[in-house]
Design a protein around this motif. Structure first.
Motif, PDB file in Angstrom:
ATOM      1  N   THR A 174       0.833  -1.195   0.000  1.00 38.88           N
ATOM      2  CA  THR A 174       0.000   0.000   0.000  1.00 38.88           C
ATOM      3  C   THR A 174       0.869   1.246   0.000  1.00 38.88           C
ATOM      4  N   PHE A 175       0.541   2.161  -0.894  1.00 41.16           N
ATOM      5  CA  PHE A 175       1.231   3.449  -1.023  1.00 41.16           C
ATOM      6  C   PHE A 175       0.296   4.530  -0.486  1.00 41.16           C
ATOM      7  N   LEU A 176       0.783   5.278   0.504  1.00 38.77           N
ATOM      8  CA  LEU A 176      -0.010   6.349   1.086  1.00 38.77           C
ATOM      9  C   LEU A 176       0.448   7.706   0.560  1.00 38.77           C
ATOM     10  N   PRO A 177      -0.433   8.712   0.609  1.00 38.08           N
ATOM     11  CA  PRO A 177      -0.092  10.021   0.043  1.00 38.08           C
ATOM     12  C   PRO A 177       1.129  10.682   0.663  1.00 38.08           C
ATOM     13  N   ASP A 178       1.470  10.328   1.904  1.00 38.03           N
ATOM     14  CA  ASP A 178       2.630  10.947   2.556  1.00 38.03           C
ATOM     15  C   ASP A 178       3.947  10.259   2.208  1.00 38.03           C
ATOM     16  N   GLY A 179       3.901   9.275   1.304  1.00 35.22           N
ATOM     17  CA  GLY A 179       5.112   8.580   0.881  1.00 35.22           C
ATOM     18  C   GLY A 179       5.364   7.257   1.590  1.00 35.22           C
ATOM     19  N   THR A 180       4.580   6.947   2.594  1.00 40.11           N
ATOM     20  CA  THR A 180       4.734   5.690   3.327  1.00 40.11           C
ATOM     21  C   THR A 180       4.356   4.503   2.444  1.00 40.11           C
ATOM     22  N   ARG A 181       5.124   3.408   2.566  1.00 40.61           N
ATOM     23  CA  ARG A 181       4.783   2.148   1.912  1.00 40.61           C
ATOM     24  C   ARG A 181       4.599   1.090   2.991  1.00 40.61           C
ATOM     25  N   ILE A 182       3.479   0.384   2.940  1.00 37.04           N
ATOM     26  CA  ILE A 182       3.159  -0.607   3.959  1.00 37.04           C
ATOM     27  C   ILE A 182       2.911  -1.945   3.275  1.00 37.04           C
ATOM     28  N   ALA A 183       3.680  -2.946   3.669  1.00 30.71           N
ATOM     29  CA  ALA A 183       3.549  -4.274   3.074  1.00 30.71           C
ATOM     30  C   ALA A 183       2.814  -5.212   4.026  1.00 30.71           C
ATOM     31  N   TYR A 184       1.830  -5.909   3.478  1.00 33.16           N
ATOM     32  CA  TYR A 184       1.167  -6.997   4.198  1.00 33.16           C
ATOM     33  C   TYR A 184       1.384  -8.272   3.402  1.00 33.16           C
ATOM     34  N   SER A 185       1.758  -9.366   4.070  1.00 34.54           N
ATOM     35  CA  SER A 185       2.007 -10.629   3.396  1.00 34.54           C
ATOM     36  C   SER A 185       1.007 -11.682   3.853  1.00 34.54           C
ATOM     37  N   LYS A 186       0.482 -12.419   2.906  1.00 39.36           N
ATOM     38  CA  LYS A 186      -0.543 -13.434   3.148  1.00 39.36           C
ATOM     39  C   LYS A 186      -0.083 -14.427   4.208  1.00 39.36           C
ATOM     40  N   ARG A 187      -0.929 -14.650   5.190  1.00 39.02           N
ATOM     41  CA  ARG A 187      -0.568 -15.529   6.302  1.00 39.02           C
ATOM     42  C   ARG A 187      -1.095 -16.952   6.118  1.00 39.02           C
ATOM     43  N   ASN A 188      -2.233 -17.094   5.462  1.00 41.39           N
ATOM     44  CA  ASN A 188      -2.854 -18.402   5.271  1.00 41.39           C
ATOM     45  C   ASN A 188      -2.648 -18.855   3.825  1.00 41.39           C
ATOM     46  N   LEU A 189      -1.453 -19.335   3.521  1.00 39.80           N
ATOM     47  CA  LEU A 189      -1.131 -19.750   2.162  1.00 39.80           C
ATOM     48  C   LEU A 189      -1.966 -20.959   1.763  1.00 39.80           C
ATOM     49  N   TYR A 190      -2.283 -21.014   0.464  1.00 32.18           N
ATOM     50  CA  TYR A 190      -3.201 -22.021  -0.050  1.00 32.18           C
ATOM     51  C   TYR A 190      -2.482 -22.968  -1.002  1.00 32.18           C
ATOM     52  N   GLY A 191      -2.588 -24.274  -0.740  1.00 31.97           N
ATOM     53  CA  GLY A 191      -2.102 -25.282  -1.671  1.00 31.97           C
ATOM     54  C   GLY A 191      -0.666 -25.070  -2.109  1.00 31.97           C
ATOM     55  N   PRO A 192      -0.420 -25.006  -3.430  1.00 29.65           N
ATOM     56  CA  PRO A 192       0.950 -24.891  -3.946  1.00 29.65           C
ATOM     57  C   PRO A 192       1.659 -23.596  -3.573  1.00 29.65           C
ATOM     58  N   GLU A 193       0.925 -22.616  -3.077  1.00 29.53           N
ATOM     59  CA  GLU A 193       1.574 -21.384  -2.609  1.00 29.53           C
ATOM     60  C   GLU A 193       2.594 -21.685  -1.511  1.00 29.53           C
ATOM     61  N   LYS A 194       2.332 -22.733  -0.731  1.00 27.56           N
ATOM     62  CA  LYS A 194       3.215 -23.069   0.384  1.00 27.56           C
ATOM     63  C   LYS A 194       4.603 -23.496  -0.071  1.00 27.56           C
ATOM     64  N   ASP A 195       4.715 -23.964  -1.323  1.00 28.66           N
ATOM     65  CA  ASP A 195       6.006 -24.383  -1.857  1.00 28.66           C
ATOM     66  C   ASP A 195       6.792 -23.226  -2.458  1.00 28.66           C
ATOM     67  N   ILE A 196       6.145 -22.075  -2.602  1.00 35.92           N
ATOM     68  CA  ILE A 196       6.742 -20.942  -3.303  1.00 35.92           C
ATOM     69  C   ILE A 196       6.995 -19.761  -2.381  1.00 35.92           C
ATOM     70  N   PHE A 197       6.049 -19.506  -1.500  1.00 38.63           N
ATOM     71  CA  PHE A 197       6.090 -18.310  -0.666  1.00 38.63           C
ATOM     72  C   PHE A 197       6.371 -18.647   0.795  1.00 38.63           C
ATOM     73  N   THR A 198       6.893 -17.661   1.498  1.00 38.91           N
ATOM     74  CA  THR A 198       6.979 -17.709   2.949  1.00 38.91           C
ATOM     75  C   THR A 198       5.783 -16.959   3.516  1.00 38.91           C
ATOM     76  N   ALA A 199       5.091 -17.554   4.456  1.00 40.12           N
ATOM     77  CA  ALA A 199       3.891 -16.935   5.017  1.00 40.12           C
ATOM     78  C   ALA A 199       4.235 -15.691   5.819  1.00 40.12           C
ATOM     79  N   GLY A 200       3.357 -14.713   5.778  1.00 36.85           N
ATOM     80  CA  GLY A 200       3.499 -13.550   6.633  1.00 36.85           C
ATOM     81  C   GLY A 200       3.143 -13.900   8.068  1.00 36.85           C
TER      82      GLY A 200
END
Length: 252
Positions: A99-125
């Motif tokens: 997320t990009f906010l008007p004041d220049g801040t960037r906020i990252a959220y990472s998926k916590r409940n990975l689904y199926g093959p996502e678990k082999d590719i991503f690290t859960a948030g």
């Protein structure tokens, strides 16, 4: 309560074509800005499409120069903009919403409940960052996250006014996912928004039909098929919906 306008960008993504997808996002941003949208949410992995075999190759860092386009747009239009992408995090790749906010801040959220093959590719948030925008508190969720009641409850207990979700949902799973979102809005008295893909991606035929629920669990608006902006406006305690269909370019 103050007025607030939020929107789901029901957009399509070209498989793996980040540059094209960025420009396509900007088209949605311009349409949203013309309608005074304060916060715009794109679907899960909107910058790449849900192309899991390509994720390691396509992953972007938080300071990737291509993302500056969104930082500039957020400041120019005084709009929060949340996009979906595979995000590099140390030696890992996370399925994220940035997320990009008007004041220049960037906020990252990472998926916590990975689904199926996502678990082999991503690290859960592991965390739920909250951000305030024009005196409103927003919490994010990505697709399969929405089935976890503890995530919604935690967001509400921390003061979220909006549970903003980016998803890839097919017709087969659509009603079940909507039942979760309606329940969380009703039980935890927070507004809920869902931004879904408009085009097929990653082998899935996406349902579209992005939607918004008010804090009483009432569905204010549900979109249709194809590329659309699904807009929810609050004036005082009253929410009303607006749907804008956008011209659809070639998918290929």
């Amino acid at each position: 309560m103050s007025s607030w306008t939020i929107a789901a960008a029901q957009s399509g993504s070209r498989p793996g074509d980040i540059d094209w997808n960025i420009q396509h996002h900007i088209e949605f941003i311009h349409q949203a800005a013309a309608r005074d949208v304060d916060l715009l949410m794109f679907p899960e992995l909107s910058l790449t499409g849900y192309e899991l075999p390509l994720m390691a190759e396509l992953a972007l860092s938080l300071d990737d120069l291509r993302l500056q386009t969104f930082a500039i747009a957020a400041q120019q239009h005084q709009m929060g903009i949340s996009v979906g992408l595979p995000l590099k995090a140390e030696d890992n790749v996370r399925l994220s919403a940035l997320t990009f906010l008007p004041d220049g801040t960037r906020i990252a959220y990472s998926k916590r409940n990975l689904y199926g093959p996502e678990k082999d590719i991503f690290t859960a948030g592991s965390t739920l960052p909250m951000f305030g925008y024009q005196h409103h508190q927003v919490a994010l969720a990505i697709c399969a996250d929405i089935s976890v009641e503890a995530y919604a409850r935690d967001a509400a207990q921390r003061g979220a006014d909006l549970y903003a979700t980016s998803v890839l949902v097919s017709e087969q799973g659509y009603e079940a996912d909507c039942s979760y979102l309606a329940r969380w809005s009703r039980d935890y008295q927070m507004a809920v928004m869902m931004a879904n893909h408009a085009w097929p991606t990653g082998g899935y035929l996406c349902a579209g039909k992005s939607a918004f629920w008010d804090p009483n669990g009432r569905q204010v608006i549900r979109g249709g098929e194809g590329e659309q902006l699904i807009i929810a406006r609050r004036d005082g305690n009253h929410w009303q919906g607006e749907m804008l269909s956008l011209p659809c370019p070639s998918v290929i």
